[in-house]
Design a protein around this motif. Structure first.
Motif, PDB file in Angstrom:
ATOM      1  N   ALA A  18       0.821  -1.206   0.000  1.00  0.00           N
ATOM      2  CA  ALA A  18       0.000   0.000   0.000  1.00  0.00           C
ATOM      3  C   ALA A  18       0.858   1.261   0.000  1.00  0.00           C
ATOM      4  O   ALA A  18       1.992   1.266   0.476  1.00  0.00           O
ATOM      5  N   ALA A  31      -6.571   3.267   7.274  1.00  0.00           N
ATOM      6  CA  ALA A  31      -6.042   2.750   6.013  1.00  0.00           C
ATOM      7  C   ALA A  31      -4.853   3.583   5.540  1.00  0.00           C
ATOM      8  O   ALA A  31      -4.881   4.814   5.603  1.00  0.00           O
ATOM      9  N   ARG A  32      -3.804   2.888   5.107  1.00  0.00           N
ATOM     10  CA  ARG A  32      -2.602   3.477   4.508  1.00  0.00           C
ATOM     11  C   ARG A  32      -1.764   4.276   5.507  1.00  0.00           C
ATOM     12  O   ARG A  32      -0.859   4.989   5.128  1.00  0.00           O
ATOM     13  N   GLY A  54      -6.954  -1.404   7.484  1.00  0.00           N
ATOM     14  CA  GLY A  54      -6.069  -1.221   6.345  1.00  0.00           C
ATOM     15  C   GLY A  54      -4.759  -0.544   6.655  1.00  0.00           C
ATOM     16  O   GLY A  54      -4.072  -0.057   5.746  1.00  0.00           O
ATOM     17  N   THR A  70      -7.386  -6.013   5.793  1.00  0.00           N
ATOM     18  CA  THR A  70      -7.081  -5.357   4.512  1.00  0.00           C
ATOM     19  C   THR A  70      -5.747  -4.623   4.563  1.00  0.00           C
ATOM     20  O   THR A  70      -5.301  -4.082   3.557  1.00  0.00           O
ATOM     21  N   GLY A  71      -5.128  -4.592   5.730  1.00  0.00           N
ATOM     22  CA  GLY A  71      -3.840  -3.919   5.870  1.00  0.00           C
ATOM     23  C   GLY A  71      -2.691  -4.857   5.555  1.00  0.00           C
ATOM     24  O   GLY A  71      -2.864  -5.919   4.941  1.00  0.00           O
TER      25      GLY A  71
END
Length: 296
Positions: A18, A31-32, A54, A70-71
């Protein structure tokens, strides 16, 4: 990218490569964002939440992604240290090289072109500021002081002014003994806000490579401090103290003049050392007494 950070540590990336947007605490990571976990059992809930959201998590070797995450994970031996290095390398602001307009640098001082001198800082005669050193705002660098490469001197520190050496003259009056030895800071050292490192009397006061000194610390004249020492906030180190490599000194600790703290020793919070401390020994209290060994 997450893979770029993994490559910095020759580490394994588990999960998506990512784009990493910013660092974040584990409890808040989304996320990210880059975060870390040192103990996946103790912080299991927060780790799972960040992975499911994430986040890119620096985690201990052998850690697995939670189901449905999702990470991604970057597996390293010391996640906290890796996180600090990654933030320094990729996200922390860098001081611009050069001398601030309001700073005063004596014509005989030498400042490397890659060094930074902050606002209202004074650099006196014969001082040397080596490559990539950062000297922040309202700092005083005394005569002949050497600031080693990649070192950081934070705002309002005073390096190399006279120590407090007082004698009596023939009439019984106090007079100040001159201190002309200056100070030498090694490479990658750090001096905190409002910290003083006093000039040696004849020879320099010395701070070794990679030693980190916190805010509001006083280092008196003629001290010789080794490599990779940590001295935390509000500690007081009296004159002519020798601190060997890898020593850790706790907040508000005091060391009487002329003592030696042996390699790998530890002086606890608020401890008052009135006798030298052997290698690898932990001492606490006032007066400081042996508690045990530092490293088993």
């Amino acid at each position: 990218m997450a893979q770029d950070i993994a490559s910095d540590f020759a580490a394994e990336l588990v999960g998506a490569n990512a784009v990493v947007s910013a660092p974040a605490p584990l409890l808040d990571a989304e996320a990210r964002q880059l975060t870390f976990v040192g103990d996946t059992a103790r912080f299991a809930e927060a780790f799972e939440r960040a992975s499911l959201a994430g986040a890119v998590v620096l985690a201990p070797l052998g850690t697995e992604l939670p189901e449905g995450a999702t990470g991604s994970l970057i597996l390293v031996e010391n996640p906290r240290a890796a996180f600090g290095q990654a933030v320094a390398r990729h996200f922390a602001p860098k001081a611009a090289a050069g001398v601030a307009d309001t700073a005063r640098v004596h014509p005989t001082a030498r400042v490397h072109e890659s060094a930074h001198i902050g606002e209202y800082t004074v650099v006196r005669e014969g001082a040397v500021i080596e490559a990539h050193a950062e000297v922040r705002d309202h700092v005083v660098i005394g005569r002949g002081v050497v600031i080693g490469e990649h070192s950081l001197v934070k705002s309002h520190a005073v390096i190399g002014e006279e120590g407090f050496g007082i004698e009596k003259d023939a009439d019984g009056n106090n007079f100040h003994v001159p201190h002309i030895g200056s100070v030498r800071l090694g490479a990658h050292t750090e001096i905190g806000n409002f910290t003083t490192v006093c000039s040696g009397t004849i020879a320099p006061t010395v701070v070794g490579d990679y030693t980190k000194i916190d805010d509001h610390v006083h280092i008196a004249h003629n001290c010789r401090i080794g490599r990779n020492v940590i001295i935390t906030a509000c500690a007081e180190i009296s004159g002519s103290v020798v601190i060997e490599d890898e020593v850790w000194i706790g907040p508000n600790a005091s060391v009487i003049q002329g003592l030696t703290l042996g390699k790998d020793s530890l002086l606890g919070i608020g401890a008052v050392a009135v006798k030298s401390v052997p290698e690898n020994e932990v001492r606490v209290g006032n007066p400081a007494k042996r508690l045990g060994d530092n490293k088993k």
